[in-house]
Enzyme design. Structure first.
Site, PDB file in Angstrom:
ATOM      1  N   VAL A 111       0.857  -1.186   0.000  1.00  0.00           N
ATOM      2  CA  VAL A 111       0.000   0.000   0.000  1.00  0.00           C
ATOM      3  C   VAL A 111       0.889   1.231   0.000  1.00  0.00           C
ATOM      4  CG1 VAL A 111      -1.824   1.237   1.208  1.00  0.00           C
ATOM      5  CG2 VAL A 111      -1.756  -1.272   1.296  1.00  0.00           C
ATOM      6  N   GLU A 112       0.636   2.116  -0.934  1.00  0.00           N
ATOM      7  CA  GLU A 112       1.353   3.390  -1.015  1.00  0.00           C
ATOM      8  C   GLU A 112       0.359   4.503  -0.690  1.00  0.00           C
ATOM      9  OE1 GLU A 112       3.704   6.045  -4.455  1.00  0.00           O
ATOM     10  OE2 GLU A 112       2.880   4.080  -4.945  1.00  0.00           O
ATOM     11  N   VAL A 113       0.738   5.399   0.215  1.00  0.00           N
ATOM     12  CA  VAL A 113      -0.078   6.562   0.530  1.00  0.00           C
ATOM     13  C   VAL A 113       0.771   7.777   0.177  1.00  0.00           C
ATOM     14  CG1 VAL A 113      -1.240   7.881   2.337  1.00  0.00           C
ATOM     15  CG2 VAL A 113      -1.387   5.382   2.334  1.00  0.00           C
TER      16      VAL A 113
END
Length: 125
Positions: free
Chosen positions: A119-121
């Site tokens: 997951v990339e934020v």
């Protein structure tokens, strides 16, 4: 021809655990949508969850947990995101780091969900 993403689907080992994780860590709104299925709502998009060996759409050819890799945008400063992840006991895999997003430069942090999806934020720069 295509304007936006409506939803994406993740195959997970435990729908309830994934609903709880994304609600707690990223503030998404969880919804149970049937046996072995769930949905996570945020903005005008959602992530559908299908449980491996239980709720997988029969049209999915190679369902696998941990194969996801996606980027989510936030207006929350990335330092605040990092502090929240730390408070939730979530290890940052990489970041903050500058990348190129769909509409230009972004500043991102990466971490894994319970199924080891990456997951990339990110913040737009």
């Amino acid at each position: 021809m295509i304007d936006a993403i409506d939803h994406l689907v993740l195959t997970v080992l435990d729908v309830e655990a994934s609903l709880a994780f994304y609600a707690r860590v990223l503030g998404m709104t969880p919804q149970r949508v049937g046996e072995g299925r769930g949905a996570l709502h945020f903005g005008s998009q959602k992530i559908n969850l299908q449980q491996l060996h239980k709720g997988v759409d029969p049209n999915t050819r190679h369902p696998a947990r941990g194969a996801g890799d996606f980027c989510l945008l936030t207006r929350t400063p990335i330092e605040t995101v990092m502090a929240h992840l730390a408070a939730q006991g979530i290890a940052i895999v990489e970041g903050p780091i500058e990348r190129t997003g769909a509409q230009g430069p972004i500043r991102s942090v990466y971490f894994y969900d319970p199924d080891e999806n990456l997951v990339e934020v990110a913040n737009r720069l």
